[in-house]
Design an enzyme around this catalytic site. Sequence first.
Site, short mmCIF file in Angstrom:
data_model
loop_
_atom_site.label_atom_id
_atom_site.label_comp_id
_atom_site.label_asym_id
_atom_site.label_seq_id
_atom_site.Cartn_x
_atom_site.Cartn_y
_atom_site.Cartn_z
CG HIS A 67 -1.81 1.14 1.38
ND1 HIS A 67 -3.18 1.05 1.22
CD2 HIS A 67 -1.57 2.44 1.70
CE1 HIS A 67 -3.72 2.23 1.42
NE2 HIS A 67 -2.76 3.10 1.73
CD GLU A 68 1.77 3.59 3.64
OE1 GLU A 68 2.18 4.70 3.20
OE2 GLU A 68 0.64 3.43 4.12
CG HIS A 71 0.50 6.10 -0.87
ND1 HIS A 71 -0.57 6.65 -1.53
CD2 HIS A 71 -0.03 5.49 0.24
CE1 HIS A 71 -1.69 6.41 -0.86
NE2 HIS A 71 -1.38 5.70 0.22
#
Length: 381
Positions: A67-68, A71
């Site tokens: 998820h990170e 980003h």
Amino acid sequence: MRPNVRLGTIAKVPIGVHWSVLLILILLVAVLGTSVLPAAGGGDSALVYGSVAVLTALLFLASLLAHEIAHLLVARRTGVGATSVTLWLLGGVTELKGEARTPRAELAIAVAGPLASFAVSAVGFLLVTPLRGVPVARTAMIWLATMNLLLGAFNLLPGAPLDGGRVLHALIWHRTRDRAQADRRAAGAGKILGGLLVSLGAAQLLLWPATGGLWTIIIGVFLAVAAHTQLLQQQMRDALAGMRVRDVMTPDPAVAPGWIDIDRFVSSVASRSHQTAFPVVDTSGAPIGYLRLQAFQDVPPARRGETRVDSLARRLPPGRVLSPEQEASVLLDPPLTGDALAVVVEDGRIVGTVTGADLARMIQLIGLRRPGVSGPPTKSS
């Protein structure tokens, strides 16, 4: 967020884990191994449930990392870049080098993480059917896919600092062309969302004690505080717009020669200065750290004549040796608070220092000159 364990780098960005991840890992393993997996009805041993629980928990942490990283990669592609990725108790944090230049770029960065979680969830649900003959593995995969689905959905809730708050910020920014207004609305939504979660958690504790209301309250408080802090930081950034480090620093500070003893430093330098923090320099005049007067209190008086100043110096964190012509907003990445000190160097010579008090004073002065500009909190955390 400072990582305690570094896992490596991706696209030259350090990836790390905060110690609090151990707590969530233990909690997940306990819940999975004693409740979720045994409910599959496979009749496996405790060792099997425990082993699968550990693997599932690690895969969940890996999905948080995915998820990170999503980003990070999109931020890099849009020209923003990132300084670090850290997993911690409540998820993950991707620290960006700056702000998105356009609402479109901010929107792309914001949705990248939830989309990655949805993708992991989709893959997990696709694997459920092939695992039909292994109940414990099938249950673990269903749990993992469901958690990623919930993770993506939760992060899209419209309130800072969640990804949904950044989506809301991008949409308001695009519609109004007013970034400051978008900051206020996204932060306000985050505080409302945090308050709602606290209320929901309190209701859970009163009506359904076994449903984890305390955890909901903790998340709600975190969101409300983080939203408020984010707004304050943005207001400080706006206040410092157009200013240089030179405008904020205390010029020509007294310095602490690292090679002399404490008694000599106190009598020849500290007693003649009103400073409480001093840059420590080597024989060439280059900064090698900093110290505060209170550091001397731990040294017995009888040993102060034989204890060198540089033995007590604290290391200057990365990004705390600055040029006077740098933008003053660099002092907010991360914010200069507490007993931190930034050293300003020009032509190899220390020409100034900046403390959290210097920064707070300047922002308060700007607030007096510009109605509507808020100062920072008076108490450092």
